[in-house]
Design an enzyme around this catalytic site. Structure first.
Site, mmCIF file in Angstrom:
data_model
loop_
_atom_site.group_PDB
_atom_site.id
_atom_site.type_symbol
_atom_site.label_atom_id
_atom_site.label_comp_id
_atom_site.label_asym_id
_atom_site.label_seq_id
_atom_site.Cartn_x
_atom_site.Cartn_y
_atom_site.Cartn_z
ATOM 1 N N LYS A 79 43.095 37.840 37.446
ATOM 2 C CA LYS A 79 44.447 37.588 36.933
ATOM 3 C C LYS A 79 45.489 37.667 38.049
ATOM 4 C CE LYS A 79 44.118 40.839 33.766
ATOM 5 N NZ LYS A 79 42.696 41.224 33.982
ATOM 6 N N ASP A 124 52.023 42.921 35.846
ATOM 7 C CA ASP A 124 50.681 43.362 35.476
ATOM 8 C C ASP A 124 50.762 44.398 34.352
ATOM 9 O OD1 ASP A 124 47.947 43.441 35.578
ATOM 10 O OD2 ASP A 124 47.837 44.730 37.352
ATOM 11 N N THR A 173 45.190 43.495 29.819
ATOM 12 C CA THR A 173 43.802 43.714 29.420
ATOM 13 C C THR A 173 43.707 43.905 27.912
ATOM 14 O OG1 THR A 173 44.101 46.086 29.869
ATOM 15 C CG2 THR A 173 43.149 44.732 31.625
ATOM 16 N N ARG A 232 35.185 41.333 41.026
ATOM 17 C CA ARG A 232 35.579 42.533 41.773
ATOM 18 C C ARG A 232 34.368 43.437 42.010
ATOM 19 N NH1 ARG A 232 40.368 45.196 39.163
ATOM 20 N NH2 ARG A 232 41.531 43.782 40.533
#
Length: 359
Positions: A79, A124, A173, A232
């Site tokens: 993202k 975020d 999320t 990740r």
């Protein structure tokens, strides 16, 4: 902090795990060097890339700022990377902040009033922003204007402040925690899916090239298969396998070297680590496969209830190794098979759960 979110302790616990999707400081430093710079370099998320490419091309053709973008999905799927790509594709600067950092409307007003025309604001964990700031954001997104309150009590006045057109990229999320008025103000919404192993192999190969690491195709496949569908985690495992290969071998990553390295770090062939296996072993060995309450299971593995629920269980449920039922947690036949155990006969065990439904 929003009380519906995991606690900071849970976030820290996930960041400390080798297979945790939350980024620690080392991850953030490395990811800055590994991030793709445009949509052509970005691997995976085919539908999202195609749709986003159309949105950005159309905006450039009109000479306008891009629509506000909402990106949802699990941590580690890209993202933040996509937000930077949006800014690069639009030839605009980017400002990065997070929901928890904006606890007052004044904090948001200070950020918005300093934006340049066309700038991208990346927010975020947008669902963790305070309610007063959230309400201010409604007007800013729709009318490019905010009302700054000066003074207190009956003498307070609202001073309208015009904002230059900007693009807000929100990441979350937990999209379900966003109030509908905020969600509806985004012109483009995309959900980031977990990656397929083949896509993660490409991620591993690309990262290995940037890190100057020699890796064979089967070595990349071994790392990708243990990465929980998350780039990740794949990059983090690659770095640990690289270290092992440099110390224990000649630096070349093969399937055997990758498997041996990840065995040292207790990441098994399915991507489970020590905590995951502890939860499964307690569920199957101590409680016969369940059902067992979450608190009891947490005590059995020596962890906090929230850690088991928020850190370990999501992946186990997604892999079909654990089921959440009204009566408690239940081990599935796949869990028994993965640990090489035989389920007991009867209503308490996994096999008994199957018999209950006549299968």
């Amino acid at each position: 902090m929003n009380w519906d979110d995991p606690t900071d302790t849970d976030t820290d616990a996930d960041a400390e795990r080798l297979v945790g999707a939350v980024a620690d400081r080392d991850d953030q430093a490395v990811e800055a060097a590994l991030r793709p710079k445009d949509l052509g370099e970005f691997i995976g998320q085919e539908k999202v890339r195609e749709q986003l490419d159309l949105v950005l091309r159309a905006a450039r053709a009109r000479g306008a700022t891009a629509d506000h973008v909402l990106l949802s999905g699990a941590p580690g799927l890209g993202k933040t990377t996509l937000s930077m790509i949006i800014a690069a594709e639009m030839g605009a600067p980017i400002r990065i902040t997070s929901g928890p950092a904006i606890q007052h409307a004044g904090d948001l007003a200070a950020i918005l009033s300093s934006l340049q025309e066309g700038e991208v604001l990346f927010l975020d964990e947008i669902h963790r922003m305070s309610r007063p700031a959230e309400e201010m954001l409604y007007m800013a997104m729709e009318d490019f204007r905010v009302d700054v309150i000066v003074g207190k009590g009956p003498g307070a006045t609202a001073i309208p402040l015009e904002l230059p057109p900007f693009t807000l990229v929100g990441a979350t999320t937990r999209a379900g925690l966003l109030p509908p008025p905020l969600r509806d103000r985004f012109g483009f919404t995309a959900h980031m899916e977990f990656y397929e192993p083949r896509e993660l192999e490409r991620v591993v190969h690309r990262s290995a090239g940037l890190l100057d690491v020699e890796i064979e195709p089967d070595g990349a496949a071994e790392i990708a298969g243990r990465s929980r569908g998350t780039p990740r985690i794949a990059n983090r495992l690659l770095r640990r396998v690289r270290d092992y290969a440099q110390v224990k071998a000649d630096g070349l990553i093969t399937r055997e070297i990758a498997g041996a390295a990840l065995a040292v770090y207790e990441v098994d062939a399915r991507g489970l680590d020590r905590l995951d296996r502890a939860v499964l072993e307690a569920l199957l060995k101590l409680f016969g496969g369940g059902p067992v309450g979450l608190s009891t299971l947490a005590v059995a593995v020596g962890e906090e209830r929230e850690t088991v629920e928020e850190v370990a269980e999501p992946f186990l449920v997604r892999e079909g190794l654990l089921a959440r039922t009204p009566r408690g947690r239940v081990g599935t036949p796949a869990a028994w098979a993965h640990l090489g155990l035989t389920p007991p006969r009867g209503p308490a065990g996994g096999q008994g759960q199957q018999d209950l439904f006549g299968t």
